[in-house]
Design an enzyme around this catalytic site. Structure first.
Site, short mmCIF file in Angstrom:
data_model
loop_
_atom_site.label_atom_id
_atom_site.label_comp_id
_atom_site.label_asym_id
_atom_site.label_seq_id
_atom_site.Cartn_x
_atom_site.Cartn_y
_atom_site.Cartn_z
N HIS A 198 -1.16 -0.51 10.64
CA HIS A 198 0.11 -0.95 10.03
C HIS A 198 1.17 0.11 10.29
O HIS A 198 1.37 1.02 9.48
CB HIS A 198 -0.12 -1.18 8.52
CG HIS A 198 1.05 -1.79 7.81
ND1 HIS A 198 0.92 -2.50 6.63
CD2 HIS A 198 2.38 -1.80 8.09
CE1 HIS A 198 2.11 -2.90 6.22
NE2 HIS A 198 3.03 -2.47 7.09
N HIS B 209 5.18 0.06 11.94
CA HIS B 209 6.30 -0.63 12.59
C HIS B 209 6.90 0.37 13.56
O HIS B 209 7.37 1.43 13.12
CB HIS B 209 7.35 -1.06 11.57
CG HIS B 209 6.81 -1.97 10.52
ND1 HIS B 209 6.92 -3.34 10.59
CD2 HIS B 209 6.11 -1.71 9.38
CE1 HIS B 209 6.33 -3.88 9.53
NE2 HIS B 209 5.83 -2.91 8.78
N HIS C 259 2.47 -9.48 6.16
CA HIS C 259 2.76 -8.70 4.96
C HIS C 259 2.68 -9.67 3.77
O HIS C 259 3.28 -10.75 3.81
CB HIS C 259 4.17 -8.12 5.02
CG HIS C 259 4.32 -6.93 5.91
ND1 HIS C 259 3.93 -6.93 7.22
CD2 HIS C 259 4.82 -5.69 5.67
CE1 HIS C 259 4.20 -5.73 7.75
NE2 HIS C 259 4.74 -4.97 6.82
N GLU D 124 3.21 -6.92 -1.13
CA GLU D 124 3.81 -5.57 -1.14
C GLU D 124 4.65 -5.48 -2.41
O GLU D 124 4.36 -4.69 -3.30
CB GLU D 124 4.67 -5.35 0.11
CG GLU D 124 5.36 -3.99 0.15
CD GLU D 124 6.27 -3.80 1.38
OE1 GLU D 124 6.57 -4.80 2.06
OE2 GLU D 124 6.67 -2.64 1.65
N ASP E 49 3.03 2.77 7.88
CA ASP E 49 4.11 1.78 7.73
C ASP E 49 5.36 2.18 8.55
O ASP E 49 5.55 1.66 9.65
CB ASP E 49 4.46 1.58 6.26
CG ASP E 49 5.07 0.22 5.96
OD1 ASP E 49 5.16 -0.61 6.87
OD2 ASP E 49 5.47 -0.01 4.80
N ASP E 50 6.18 3.05 7.99
CA ASP E 50 7.42 3.48 8.66
C ASP E 50 7.53 4.99 8.49
O ASP E 50 8.34 5.49 7.69
CB ASP E 50 8.63 2.78 8.03
CG ASP E 50 8.53 1.28 8.14
OD1 ASP E 50 8.79 0.73 9.23
OD2 ASP E 50 8.15 0.64 7.13
N1 ADE Z 1 9.50 -3.80 8.04
C1 ADE Z 1 9.30 -2.50 8.20
N2 ADE Z 1 8.65 -1.99 7.17
C2 ADE Z 1 8.40 -3.01 6.32
C3 ADE Z 1 7.75 -3.11 5.06
N3 ADE Z 1 7.20 -2.07 4.45
N4 ADE Z 1 7.70 -4.32 4.49
C4 ADE Z 1 8.26 -5.37 5.07
N5 ADE Z 1 8.87 -5.32 6.23
C5 ADE Z 1 8.94 -4.15 6.86
ZN ZN Z 2 5.00 -2.86 6.93
#
Ligand code: ADE
Ligand code: ZN
Length: 345
Positions: free
Chosen positions: A25, A27, A204, A207, A285-286
């Site tokens: 996971h 992005h 997703h 969350e 994630d990011d």
């Molecule tokens: N796009 C990038 N990060 C995300 C996240 N945590 N949840 C939903 N969309 C995303």
């Molecule tokens: Zn994500």
């Protein structure tokens, strides 16, 4: 090996860093560090609404998912040429290799780029070249195309159509962006079409959104993995289902902390998910926005919640078993995991 040998607490951080792991996971646009954003903005003549790297970083104070997404999409506006996508992915892959990530299944958001006039081929070409080159640094990397759920299903269909000429360069589709108000059911038909193309399916769910979204992702979209899924603990029947069907959950602890899903890392429910027998994994994630790549997620979460070496082994093994690698690759990954654990016994 089904259980890991005991490891003393003082060696746990070194073990967490050294153990081979898969990231399921990430992005790729969320790996764009402020320094690279500024470098690409200059290279491409794109104006940014921030005067400096420091000013941009100061804006990374998020209150929820949407407050993050607004800045994340603005950051991606500097990506124009295939080389930009390559440079972004290559920077991530090098960082992943340093954290002993040996497999990465990488999300990308084509609609963020095609909406700005960037061709689908440009996006996929740059990302795919970086994934191919990653083998030289010991990372098996694959791509998963995500549909933006705040847009329509018709736009998702258009995106899939544009991507199908490059079908051999990605292994699956996912669903991301603003969750609440955009339930999985909105994308039923485009997921069914993706399945017919032999693509893996993930989404997703849970969350910020309710357990009902996790149920719908499983039963309507027929996904193989749930991205995040941390809201599932609110529904005992759902927890049972996720455990029984061994549905991987790609949990992202530092993301959950930064987006205020949990007020403190100590209150994260990763242990509860594992104790209930769910196939949870740890992911970043990011990472450029949330303050940590893979090892930082492991280190901070273990320090905050008191998880031990047995949990570490389980999380790493889950990451391989929950991946879309072949059975043979999975065996090879788990053997490597056991070898590293043996050196810490
Ligand atoms: N796009 C990038 N990060 C995300 C996240 N945590 N949840 C939903 N969309 C995303
Ligand atoms: Zn994500």
């Amino acid at each position: 090996m089904t259980t890991a040998p005991p490891v003393s607490a003082d060696r746990l951080p070194a073990l967490l860093a050294a153990m081979p792991k898969a990231e399921l996971h990430i992005h790729i646009e969320g790996s764009l560090e402020p320094e690279l954003i500024f470098r690409l903005a200059q290279r491409n003549g794109v104006a940014l609404p921030y005067a400096s790297v420091e000013e941009l970083r100061r804006a990374y104070a998020f209150t929820n998912l949407q407050s993050f997404l607004d800045i994340y999409y603005a950051g991606a506006s500097v990506l124009l040429q295939a080389q930009d996508f390559y440079d972004m992915a290559w920077a991530y892959l090098q960082r992943a290799a340093a954290d002993n990530v040996i497999r990465a299944e990488i999300f990308f958001d084509p609609q963020t780029h095609t909406a700005r006039g960037v061709a689908m081929e440009t996006v996929i070409d740059g990302l795919h070249r970086a994934c191919r080159d990653a083998r030289k640094i010991g990372v098996d990397a694959e791509l998963i195309l995500c549909f933006l759920r705040h847009l329509s299903e018709e736009e998702a269909f258009d995106t899939l159509e544009q991507a199908l000429p490059f079908r051999d360069k990605f292994i699956g589709v996912g669903l991301d962006s603003s969750e609440v108000g955009h339930p999985p059911e909105k994308f039923t038909r485009v997921f069914a079409k993706s399945a017919k193309q032999g693509l893996h399916l993930v989404a997703h769910a849970g969350e910020e959104g309710p357990p009902a979204y996790v149920w719908a992702a499983l039963d309507v979209l027929k996904v193989e993995r749930i991205d995040h899924g941390v809201q599932s603990t609110r529904d005992p029947a759902l927890m049972k289902r996720l455990a029984q069907d061994r549905i991987p959950l790609t949990v992202c602890p530092l993301s959950n902390l930064k987006l205020c899903v949990f007020p403190r890392l100590e209150q994260h429910n990763l242990r509860e998910l594992l104790d209930a027998g769910l196939m949870a994994t740890v992911n970043s994630d990011d990472p450029a926005y949330f303050g940590g790549y893979m090892n930082e997620n492991f280190l901070q979460t273990f320090a905050a919640t008191g998880l031990d070496a047995q949990h570490a082994h389980r999380l790493a093994r889950n990451s391989f078993e929950g991946s879309f690698a072949s059975a043979q690759e999975k065996r090879r990954y788990v053997d490597r995991l056991d070898e590293v654990f043996a050196t810490f016994a």
